[in-house]
Design a protein around this motif. Structure first.
Motif, PDB file in Angstrom:
ATOM      1  N   LYS A   1       0.846  -1.192   0.000  1.00 53.63           N
ATOM      2  CA  LYS A   1       0.000   0.000   0.000  1.00 53.63           C
ATOM      3  C   LYS A   1       0.878   1.238   0.000  1.00 53.63           C
ATOM      4  N   LEU A   2       0.637   2.127  -0.931  1.00 52.61           N
ATOM      5  CA  LEU A   2       1.312   3.406  -0.944  1.00 52.61           C
ATOM      6  C   LEU A   2       0.457   4.381  -0.141  1.00 52.61           C
ATOM      7  N   LEU A   3       0.918   4.728   1.060  1.00 51.73           N
ATOM      8  CA  LEU A   3       0.106   5.483   2.011  1.00 51.73           C
ATOM      9  C   LEU A   3       0.218   6.992   1.839  1.00 51.73           C
ATOM     10  N   LYS A   4       1.400   7.461   1.447  1.00 49.76           N
ATOM     11  CA  LYS A   4       1.611   8.910   1.376  1.00 49.76           C
ATOM     12  C   LYS A   4       2.828   9.178   0.507  1.00 49.76           C
ATOM     13  N   THR A   5       2.810  10.296  -0.196  1.00 53.70           N
ATOM     14  CA  THR A   5       3.990  10.759  -0.913  1.00 53.70           C
ATOM     15  C   THR A   5       4.291  12.193  -0.491  1.00 53.70           C
ATOM     16  N   ASP A   6       5.552  12.545  -0.565  1.00 52.31           N
ATOM     17  CA  ASP A   6       5.993  13.915  -0.300  1.00 52.31           C
ATOM     18  C   ASP A   6       7.074  14.195  -1.329  1.00 52.31           C
ATOM     19  N   GLY A   7       6.725  14.916  -2.395  1.00 50.14           N
ATOM     20  CA  GLY A   7       7.601  14.981  -3.543  1.00 50.14           C
ATOM     21  C   GLY A   7       7.660  13.606  -4.161  1.00 50.14           C
ATOM     22  N   ARG A   8       8.849  13.093  -4.386  1.00 47.12           N
ATOM     23  CA  ARG A   8       8.983  11.724  -4.903  1.00 47.12           C
ATOM     24  C   ARG A   8       9.160  10.697  -3.784  1.00 47.12           C
ATOM     25  N   ALA A   9       9.384  11.163  -2.555  1.00 47.68           N
ATOM     26  CA  ALA A   9       9.542  10.254  -1.424  1.00 47.68           C
ATOM     27  C   ALA A   9       8.212   9.562  -1.127  1.00 47.68           C
ATOM     28  N   ARG A  10       8.279   8.269  -0.790  1.00 49.93           N
ATOM     29  CA  ARG A  10       7.088   7.433  -0.641  1.00 49.93           C
ATOM     30  C   ARG A  10       7.041   6.809   0.750  1.00 49.93           C
ATOM     31  N   ARG A  11       5.851   6.796   1.309  1.00 51.26           N
ATOM     32  CA  ARG A  11       5.600   6.119   2.591  1.00 51.26           C
ATOM     33  C   ARG A  11       4.614   5.007   2.324  1.00 51.26           C
ATOM     34  N   GLY A  12       5.024   3.767   2.612  1.00 47.03           N
ATOM     35  CA  GLY A  12       4.170   2.645   2.281  1.00 47.03           C
ATOM     36  C   GLY A  12       4.155   1.568   3.344  1.00 47.03           C
ATOM     37  N   GLU A  13       3.522   0.454   2.992  1.00 44.88           N
ATOM     38  CA  GLU A  13       3.361  -0.669   3.919  1.00 44.88           C
ATOM     39  C   GLU A  13       3.305  -1.947   3.100  1.00 44.88           C
ATOM     40  N   ILE A  14       4.206  -2.877   3.419  1.00 46.67           N
ATOM     41  CA  ILE A  14       4.242  -4.185   2.775  1.00 46.67           C
ATOM     42  C   ILE A  14       3.687  -5.222   3.741  1.00 46.67           C
ATOM     43  N   SER A  15       2.745  -6.024   3.287  1.00 48.12           N
ATOM     44  CA  SER A  15       2.212  -7.122   4.092  1.00 48.12           C
ATOM     45  C   SER A  15       2.721  -8.444   3.532  1.00 48.12           C
ATOM     46  N   THR A  16       3.224  -9.309   4.406  1.00 51.65           N
ATOM     47  CA  THR A  16       3.722 -10.629   4.020  1.00 51.65           C
ATOM     48  C   THR A  16       3.156 -11.665   4.994  1.00 51.65           C
ATOM     49  N   PRO A  17       3.349 -12.954   4.715  1.00 51.65           N
ATOM     50  CA  PRO A  17       2.863 -13.975   5.649  1.00 51.65           C
ATOM     51  C   PRO A  17       3.441 -13.857   7.054  1.00 51.65           C
TER      52      PRO A  17
ATOM     53  N   THR B   1       4.447   2.323 -10.256  1.00 55.93           N
ATOM     54  CA  THR B   1       4.339   3.127  -9.034  1.00 55.93           C
ATOM     55  C   THR B   1       3.601   2.402  -7.921  1.00 55.93           C
ATOM     56  N   HIS B   2       2.815   1.362  -8.264  1.00 55.90           N
ATOM     57  CA  HIS B   2       1.974   0.692  -7.270  1.00 55.90           C
ATOM     58  C   HIS B   2       2.630  -0.559  -6.705  1.00 55.90           C
ATOM     59  N   LYS B   3       3.912  -0.758  -6.982  1.00 56.12           N
ATOM     60  CA  LYS B   3       4.657  -1.889  -6.445  1.00 56.12           C
ATOM     61  C   LYS B   3       5.869  -1.364  -5.685  1.00 56.12           C
ATOM     62  N   PRO B   4       6.356  -2.132  -4.687  1.00 52.65           N
ATOM     63  CA  PRO B   4       7.540  -1.674  -3.945  1.00 52.65           C
ATOM     64  C   PRO B   4       8.777  -1.631  -4.831  1.00 52.65           C
ATOM     65  N   ARG B   5       9.661  -0.694  -4.495  1.00 52.88           N
ATOM     66  CA  ARG B   5      10.910  -0.491  -5.233  1.00 52.88           C
ATOM     67  C   ARG B   5      12.080  -0.692  -4.282  1.00 52.88           C
ATOM     68  N   TYR B   6      12.982  -1.573  -4.660  1.00 47.88           N
ATOM     69  CA  TYR B   6      14.061  -2.020  -3.779  1.00 47.88           C
ATOM     70  C   TYR B   6      15.398  -1.734  -4.452  1.00 47.88           C
ATOM     71  N   LEU B   7      16.233  -0.924  -3.800  1.00 45.25           N
ATOM     72  CA  LEU B   7      17.578  -0.645  -4.293  1.00 45.25           C
ATOM     73  C   LEU B   7      18.544  -1.579  -3.588  1.00 45.25           C
ATOM     74  N   MET B   8      19.147  -2.476  -4.350  1.00 44.94           N
ATOM     75  CA  MET B   8      19.906  -3.585  -3.775  1.00 44.94           C
ATOM     76  C   MET B   8      21.337  -3.175  -3.412  1.00 44.94           C
ATOM     77  N   GLY B   9      21.768  -3.582  -2.205  1.00 40.56           N
ATOM     78  CA  GLY B   9      23.152  -3.416  -1.796  1.00 40.56           C
ATOM     79  C   GLY B   9      23.560  -2.004  -1.450  1.00 40.56           C
ATOM     80  N   VAL B  10      22.628  -1.158  -1.068  1.00 41.13           N
ATOM     81  CA  VAL B  10      22.892   0.264  -0.772  1.00 41.13           C
ATOM     82  C   VAL B  10      22.337   0.563   0.619  1.00 41.13           C
ATOM     83  N   GLY B  11      23.045   1.277   1.475  1.00 34.09           N
ATOM     84  CA  GLY B  11      24.354   1.772   1.318  1.00 34.09           C
ATOM     85  C   GLY B  11      24.709   2.593   2.542  1.00 34.09           C
TER      86      GLY B  11
END
Length: 403
Positions: free
Chosen positions: A31-47, A267-277
Motif C-alpha cells: 500500500k502506498l500510504l503517502k507521498t511527499d515529492g517523490r519520497a514514498r511512505r508505504g506498507e508491505i504485508s507478508t505472511p 508506481t503501485h509496487k515496492p521499489r528495492y535498491l539492492m546493496g545500498v548503502g
C-alpha cells in the motif's frame, strides 16, 4: 562433502519440502500510504508480518546478522532481514533448512525474510565461473565443489528456504563496462526474469502469499535501464528492484540512474535498491522514491570499530577516545549507544574483544532504523524536504566535541 554423499544423504532423509505458509497467511500486498515529492511512505504485508517503508533490511547472509542476537535486531525496529541464497545453498543447504522447518524457524526470526538470488555472490565470490543462457556453473569458494545455478534452481532454493520475498536470478556486472557487455547482461537478465517467474508460479509462491521481485539492470546506460524497467513492468512481479548499482560507480552516477530508472518503474509496487548503502545513500534514494534497502555496511563497520551516529561517523580505534567517559549518544534509546562509554568501546575494539563488535553493530543497525523511522515520519507529515536539509546539515557540520 561430495555431491554423491549429498545425494545419498537426501535419499536417506527423504525429500525436502518447502515449509508451509503460516496459519492465516495473508497474501503479499503493498500500500502506498503517502507521498511527499517523490519520497514514498508505504506498507508491505507478508505472511510473517507488516513492513513499514521506506525500510532498511539488515543483512543476515548465512542465517545470522553477524554479531547480533535476533531479538536485539528486532528491538532496533527492523521488520525484515535478508538471507543469501548462494551461501545457504552451499551450507547448510536449502534442503536441510527445509527439513528443519524453513529459514524462519532455523534462525529464530518470525518476521519477514527476503532472500536474494545468489547471482551477485556467484559473480563476486565463486571460482571458475562459466555463464551461458541456461545459468551459471561455478566452483564453491569454500571447498571447490561444482554447482549449477539456473533461474529455476535459484527460485527453488528460495522456496525451500521459505522466504517471504524472493528475487529473480540476474547477471550483475561491475562498472564501468562497455555498452555491449551491459546490454548483453541486461537482455540475459530479462530472459531469466521470465524463467524465474514461471518457476515461482510452479512452486505456488503466489498461493503461499510470497513475492518474487524482478531486477532492473542496465549499468550506467540510460536507455538500457529504461528498457529493462519497462520490460520487467510487463511481467506480474510483486515488486521491482534496481540492481547493478553501488558496484564501483560514484554516488552521483547511481543517483542519476535512479532519476532515469524510477519513472519507468510501476508506481503501485515496492521499489528495492539492492546493496545500498551509506546513510547519505539512503537519504538521497528515498528522496527519489526507493522503498527498500539492504547493505552489509552497518554490520561490517561495527565489526571494524566504526560507529554511525546522528553526529556522523565515530572511529573507536582512535586513541582520542581512550579517556572519554561519554556514551556514543546519551539521547539514543539503544542500550549499546547510551550505556557504554567511548573509552570502554575503544578498549574493546583495541583489545579485539567480540563484545566490541556486538555493541557497535547493535548501535549501527539501531541508527539505520532510526534514520528510516525519521524519514517515514517526515513523509507522513509532509516535511521530508526539511528533514532532508536538517539531516544533511547535521552530517556536514557534525558535533566536533562528540566526534
Amino acid at each position: 562433502m561430495s555431491n554423491a554423499k549429498k545425494i545419498a544423504d537426501d535419499a536417506r532423509l527423504g525429500p525436502a519440502v518447502p515449509p508451509p505458509a503460516p496459519e492465516g497467511t495473508k497474501h503479499f500486498s503493498f500500500k502506498l500510504l503517502k507521498t511527499d515529492g517523490r519520497a514514498r511512505r508505504g506498507e508491505i504485508s507478508t505472511p510473517h508480518g507488516t513492513v513499514q517503508t521506506p525500510a532498511f533490511m539488515p543483512v543476515g547472509t548465512q542465517a545470522t546478522v553477524k554479531a547480533m542476537f535476533m531479538g536485539h535486531v528486532e528491538a532496533t525496529g527492523a521488520e525484515v532481514v535478508l538471507g543469501n541464497t548462494y551461501h545457504l545453498m552451499l551450507r547448510p543447504t536449502a534442503e536441510r533448512v527445509a527439513r528443519l522447518g524453513g529459514l524462519h524457524k532455523f534462525m529464530n526470526w518470525n518476521k519477514t525474510i527476503l532472500t536474494d538470488s545468489g547471482g551477485f555472490q556467484v559473480m563476486s565470490l565463486a571460482q571458475l565461473r562459466k555463464l551461458d543462457e541456461d545459468g551459471v556453473r561455478f566452483q564453491s569458494h569454500i571447498d571447490g565443489q561444482r554447482y549449477h545455478l539456473t533461474p529455476e534452481r535459484s527460485v527453488e532454493i528460495q522456496g525451500l528456504l521459505g522466504s517471504d520475498i524472493q528475487m529473480q536470478l540476474d547477471e550483475c556486472i561491475k562498472l564501468p563496462a562497455e555498452r555491449a557487455e551491459v546490454s548483453r547482461a541486461m537482455e540475459l537478465s530479462l530472459r531469466w526474469a521470465v524463467r524465474s517467474r514461471e518457476q515461482f508460479e510452479r512452486m505456488d509462491g503466489p498461493a503461499k502469499g510470497q513475492a518474487l521481485y524482478g531486477i532492473v539492470q542496465g549499468g550506467d546506460v540510460p536507455d538500457l535501464r529504461i528498457r529493462s524497467a519497462e520490460e520487467l513492468g510487463k511481467l506480474p512481479f510483486e515488486g521491482y528492484s534496481v540492481g547493478g548499482l553501488a558496484v564501483g560507480e560514484p554516488q552521483h552516477v547511481m543517483l542519476e540512474m535512479l532519476d532515469i530508472t524510477l519513472p519507468a518503474m510501476p508506481t503501485h509496487k515496492p521499489r528495492y535498491l539492492m546493496g545500498v548503502g551509506t546513510p547519505d545513500d539512503l537519504l538521497e534514494s528515498v528522496r527519489r522514491g526507493i522503498d527498500q534497502f539492504d547493505c552489509v555496511m552497518p554490520t561490517r563497520a561495527g565489526r571494524h570499530g566504526l560507529a554511525y551516529t546522528r553526529f556522523g561517523k565515530v572511529n573507536l580505534k582512535n586513541a582520542r577516545h581512550a579517556d572519554d567517559p561519554r556514551p556514543l549518544d546519551e539521547a539514543s534509546t539503544c542500550e549499546a549507544t547510551n550505556h557504554y562509554s567511548r573509552a570502554y568501546l575503544h578498549h574493546l575494539v583495541r583489545a579485539g574483544e567480540g563484545l566490541g563488535a556486538m555493541l557497535l553493530t547493535w548501535n549501527n543497525i539501531h541508527y539505520y532504523q532510526d534514520l528510516m523511522r525519521g524519514m517515514r515520519e517526515a513523509i507522513e507529515a509532509g516535511t521530508f524536504d526539511d528533514f532532508y536539509a536538517r539531516t544533511k546539515e547535521d552530517w556536514a557540520r557534525g558535533d566536533i566535541a562528540a566526534l
